[in-house]
Write a protein that holds these residues in place. Sequence first.
Motif, short mmCIF file in Angstrom:
data_model
loop_
_atom_site.label_atom_id
_atom_site.label_comp_id
_atom_site.label_asym_id
_atom_site.label_seq_id
_atom_site.Cartn_x
_atom_site.Cartn_y
_atom_site.Cartn_z
N ALA A 227 -5.23 5.87 9.25
CA ALA A 227 -4.65 4.72 8.57
C ALA A 227 -3.70 3.82 9.32
O ALA A 227 -3.84 2.53 8.72
CB ALA A 227 -3.63 5.54 7.49
N HIS A 228 -3.23 4.21 10.03
CA HIS A 228 -2.29 3.27 11.04
C HIS A 228 -3.14 2.43 11.99
O HIS A 228 -3.07 1.02 11.71
CB HIS A 228 -1.29 4.09 11.85
N SER A 231 -5.35 -0.06 9.70
CA SER A 231 -4.48 -1.33 8.87
C SER A 231 -4.05 -2.40 9.80
O SER A 231 -4.47 -3.70 9.76
CB SER A 231 -3.15 -0.54 8.62
N ASN A 234 -7.43 -4.10 10.65
CA ASN A 234 -7.89 -5.00 9.38
C ASN A 234 -6.99 -6.37 9.46
O ASN A 234 -7.46 -7.57 9.24
CB ASN A 234 -7.65 -4.21 8.05
N THR A 335 3.06 1.82 8.57
CA THR A 335 1.55 1.37 7.95
C THR A 335 1.79 1.08 6.62
O THR A 335 1.02 0.06 6.20
CB THR A 335 0.79 2.64 8.14
N ASN A 336 2.44 1.75 5.80
CA ASN A 336 2.62 1.71 4.35
C ASN A 336 3.18 0.16 4.28
O ASN A 336 2.63 -0.63 3.18
CB ASN A 336 3.40 2.57 3.65
N ARG A 339 0.56 -2.45 4.83
CA ARG A 339 -0.56 -2.34 3.79
C ARG A 339 -0.21 -2.82 2.39
O ARG A 339 -1.03 -3.31 1.65
CB ARG A 339 -1.23 -1.08 3.71
#
Length: 419
Positions: A227-228, A231, A234, A335-336, A339
């Motif tokens: 996820a990290h 992200s 991306n 990460t949150n 994102r």
Amino acid sequence: MEEQQSPPGTARRGPPRRRKGPPPLLRRWVRGPDGGDGPAGAPWRSTVALTLIVLAGSHVAGRSQAARAPVDAFALVLLLAGCAVLLIRRRHPVVAVFGASSAVMVYLGAGYPYGPVFLPVAVGCFSAVIAGYRRQAWCAVAMLWLGHLLVAHWLYRWLPPSGDSAAPWSQEVAVAAWAVAVVAIAELVRVRREQWAKERAGRAAAARRRADQERLRIARELHDVLAHSISVINVQAGVGLALLDSDPDQARTALTTIKSASKEALGEVRQVLENLRTPGEAPRSPAPGLDRLPELVEQAASAGLTVETTTGGRRPALPPGTDLAAFRIVQEALTNVVRHSAARRARVAIGWEPGALVLCVDDDGPPSGGEAGGSGNGLIGMRERAAALGGSIEAGPLPSGGFRVTARLPLAGHSEETS
């Protein structure tokens, strides 16, 4: 291609584990010939062996009991019937025990000599009790004892052999003691068998729990790593596409960041997979910890997020599990922010309190489209990591529009070092 099978005993590493439970000979009787609990085929070998013992023993007993009727063809038929019915004792234990008891009762009523004729009843009683038909087994043994009582003290006048007299009451006490002993031993075996079954079920449940915990741990690791990194990739891919024509140098920088983040993610995923392939071995590279916090700050900066870090208090010597959990919690929180938040600035505060490590990650907000702080498995994974160490996670929006994640991880029993 044909699969090559390794020789027996080479598939497992380390010393062989001691198999818990009854000895092999007792296990064959209690659990069946294959060690299982379910009904197996007809027990031919044990039944044939028991039949030979009963026939031979009855002939020997007939020679020493001249007052009883001699063993003739009808006696042999009764003995064979009492033993043959035991062939169905695994699938129909009630029929087996009542059939054996009936054959023995007719045998005694005909005046034939005592001897090993009671062994089929004992075997049938064992099978019925172990299979769970306790009352039926007790009734069959009680029926045999009452029948013997009637024959020996009342019906003997009209039954062979002629001129027979009533049996002494001491003999009835011996028969009753034999019946009680058979039932008691059968009950003891049944109880012990149930204990073995519970132990096996407990070990199987513990193995399933360990497998579930390991699967959750691996899922958390893969989620946090991917996820990290994805992200960051991306965001940088979007930057590179937007600036590919207008600012090639900045696009090249974004591609360099993508290459670095993907290489790091591949390395960490490879480490997780190596741990799966070689369970029980020490990892070849150390697990990440808070000493790699500058790398998180640098990666967040490449994604356009400025991170301020502060540390307060006296730093203890962190165990590897706590250090890894703290790193993953900060990683997932940042990460949150990347994102799910429109904020371009975040703060990471690390507090060393007596007996606890406190982590606080917040941003200025507001949320970008989706729910602030993330709505997937990220928050769940952080809570699971903290709960596994006896800690807690508090996450929620701030009045100013941002989002804050606060983690408290216990550090009881660890020595302190000056940071």
